[in-house]
Design a protein around this motif. Structure first.
Motif, PDB file in Angstrom:
ATOM      1  N   LEU A 104       0.824  -1.285  -0.126  1.00 34.36           N
ATOM      2  CA  LEU A 104      -0.165  -0.050   0.019  1.00 34.36           C
ATOM      3  C   LEU A 104       0.785   1.342  -0.080  1.00 34.36           C
ATOM      4  O   LEU A 104       0.285   2.296  -0.460  1.00 34.36           O
ATOM      5  CB  LEU A 104      -0.962   0.042   1.448  1.00 34.36           C
ATOM      6  N   TRP A 105       2.120   1.105   0.487  1.00 33.14           N
ATOM      7  CA  TRP A 105       2.974   2.283   0.458  1.00 33.14           C
ATOM      8  C   TRP A 105       4.341   2.207  -0.415  1.00 33.14           C
ATOM      9  O   TRP A 105       4.431   3.154  -1.287  1.00 33.14           O
ATOM     10  CB  TRP A 105       3.363   2.703   2.192  1.00 33.14           C
ATOM     11  N   THR A 106       5.124   1.350   0.051  1.00 31.15           N
ATOM     12  CA  THR A 106       6.434   1.342  -0.409  1.00 31.15           C
ATOM     13  C   THR A 106       6.473   1.501  -2.065  1.00 31.15           C
ATOM     14  O   THR A 106       6.947   2.333  -2.484  1.00 31.15           O
ATOM     15  CB  THR A 106       7.245   0.161   0.023  1.00 31.15           C
ATOM     16  N   ASP A 107       5.963   0.438  -2.605  1.00 31.21           N
ATOM     17  CA  ASP A 107       5.983   0.266  -4.006  1.00 31.21           C
ATOM     18  C   ASP A 107       5.097   1.515  -4.810  1.00 31.21           C
ATOM     19  O   ASP A 107       5.768   2.333  -5.786  1.00 31.21           O
ATOM     20  CB  ASP A 107       5.067  -1.085  -4.574  1.00 31.21           C
ATOM     21  N   PRO A 108       3.731   1.844  -4.469  1.00 34.18           N
ATOM     22  CA  PRO A 108       3.085   3.092  -5.069  1.00 34.18           C
ATOM     23  C   PRO A 108       3.877   4.588  -4.785  1.00 34.18           C
ATOM     24  O   PRO A 108       3.513   5.209  -5.614  1.00 34.18           O
ATOM     25  CB  PRO A 108       1.832   2.766  -4.757  1.00 34.18           C
ATOM     26  N   VAL A 109       4.331   4.676  -3.940  1.00 37.64           N
ATOM     27  CA  VAL A 109       5.214   5.857  -3.544  1.00 37.64           C
ATOM     28  C   VAL A 109       6.581   5.963  -3.782  1.00 37.64           C
ATOM     29  O   VAL A 109       7.165   7.246  -3.825  1.00 37.64           O
ATOM     30  CB  VAL A 109       4.979   6.182  -2.183  1.00 37.64           C
ATOM     31  N   GLY A 222      11.424   2.959   0.961  1.00 33.61           N
ATOM     32  CA  GLY A 222      12.286   2.967  -0.473  1.00 33.61           C
ATOM     33  C   GLY A 222      12.259   4.498  -0.852  1.00 33.61           C
ATOM     34  O   GLY A 222      12.739   4.612  -2.242  1.00 33.61           O
ATOM     35  N   LEU A 223      12.385   5.728   0.127  1.00 30.50           N
ATOM     36  CA  LEU A 223      12.566   6.864  -0.549  1.00 30.50           C
ATOM     37  C   LEU A 223      12.916   7.611   0.714  1.00 30.50           C
ATOM     38  O   LEU A 223      12.817   7.171   1.614  1.00 30.50           O
ATOM     39  CB  LEU A 223      11.378   7.697  -1.111  1.00 30.50           C
ATOM     40  N   SER A 224      13.339   8.935   0.719  1.00 37.99           N
ATOM     41  CA  SER A 224      13.887   9.784   1.704  1.00 37.99           C
ATOM     42  C   SER A 224      12.681  10.171   2.540  1.00 37.99           C
ATOM     43  O   SER A 224      11.515  10.302   1.962  1.00 37.99           O
ATOM     44  CB  SER A 224      14.679  10.578   1.202  1.00 37.99           C
TER      45      SER A 224
END
Length: 289
Positions: A104-109, A222-224
């Motif tokens: 729900l978060w890591t892949d799409p954002v 997966g992002l800052s």
């Protein structure tokens, strides 16, 4: 022309919604102010996003964050089941469940995803998830089974997370319980996205070195931290562009991007349209489900 699905109309006050559809034609580009999971069954068609288009396959699971847009093209007897989560549900306890965080978060954002992620599961698992969404739709129509509808949702999410192959240390790290400093920073950013946050301030608030906080965020999301903040700002701005008459520049300032040119550039990089284009394409009358 992009149309808009609104949480208030679709959810009828509840936190989740689900339904099964058989598509014999395309579905026009549309966006929403909630999160959508579309599970693809038998049939043919193509999926279109700001990043391009691709053929749909039985077993595709498409996650669309609030503010992102997508469409279906050249559909031929295509089965698609939608499971949707309101902003209230999305920002509540679900983030704390490690198995759902990547879905729900890591892949799409993640950088470059523009709010849309596609994963593939076994077609038999997809059929099982679609059957659960049909039961979810029936339970929602009855209006008397809140516990059962929640159970259906968890079953669908469980099928999607179990059905994805994971290996390697990166994936193992994503499944670990969220670090308290990451959870606290996420809560701080979501509570006040318009604040002029700096990485050193965020790190000081959780008593960590800025570089270490950045590494933790990349491990879990997966992002800052500031990349996550940009995604939150873009989603809030997308909702305001559709649901308010505020000038575009004022919307940018309200989410923390005071410079209209910078706002337009960042929004386009995250959503795939400039704020003006997004507003124009989303004001086209009632949306089709």
């Amino acid at each position: 022309m992009v149309t808009t699905l609104h949480e208030q109309a679709l959810f009828a006050g509840g936190p989740i919604w689900g339904g099964r559809h058989r598509l014999t034609a395309g579905v026009e580009p549309h966006t929403h102010d909630f999160l959508e999971i579309a599970i693809v069954g038998p049939g043919g068609g193509r999926h279109v996003t700001s990043g391009g288009e691709r053929p749909l396959r039985h077993g595709d699971a498409i996650v669309v964050r609030p503010g992102a847009w997508h469409a279906f093209r050249d559909c031929a007897d295509l089965t698609v089941a939608n499971c949707c989560l309101s902003e209230r549900a999305l920002r509540a306890e679900l983030y704390q469940l490690p198995a759902l965080r990547r879905l729900l978060w890591t892949d799409p954002v993640a950088s470059g995803a523009r709010g849309v992620a596609v994963r593939s599961i076994d077609p038999a698992d997809a059929d099982e998830a679609i059957a659960q969404i049909e039961l979810l739709e029936r339970d929602l129509e009855s209006g008397r089974r809140p516990g059962r509808t929640l159970g259906r949702l968890i079953t669908v999410l469980g099928i999607l997370t179990d059905g994805t192959d994971r290996d390697g240390p990166e994936d193992a790290g994503l499944e670990a319980a969220v670090h308290p400093a990451v959870a606290a920073t996420i809560a701080r950013l979501e509570a006040a996205p318009s604040a002029p946050w700096r990485l050193d301030e965020l790190a000081d608030a959780v008593n960590l070195d800025p570089a270490y906080l950045g590494r933790l965020f990349r491990q879990y999301l997966g992002l800052s931290p500031l990349g996550f903040l940009a995604r939150v700002r873009a989603e809030r701005a997308a909702s305001l562009l559709v649901n308010s008459a505020l000038p575009v520049a004022r919307i940018g300032a309200s989410v923390g991007w005071d410079d209209p040119t910078y706002f337009a550039r960042r929004f386009r990089s995250l959503v795939g349209l400039t704020p003006t284009e997004y507003r124009r394409r989303n004001r086209s009358g009632p949306a089709a489900r």
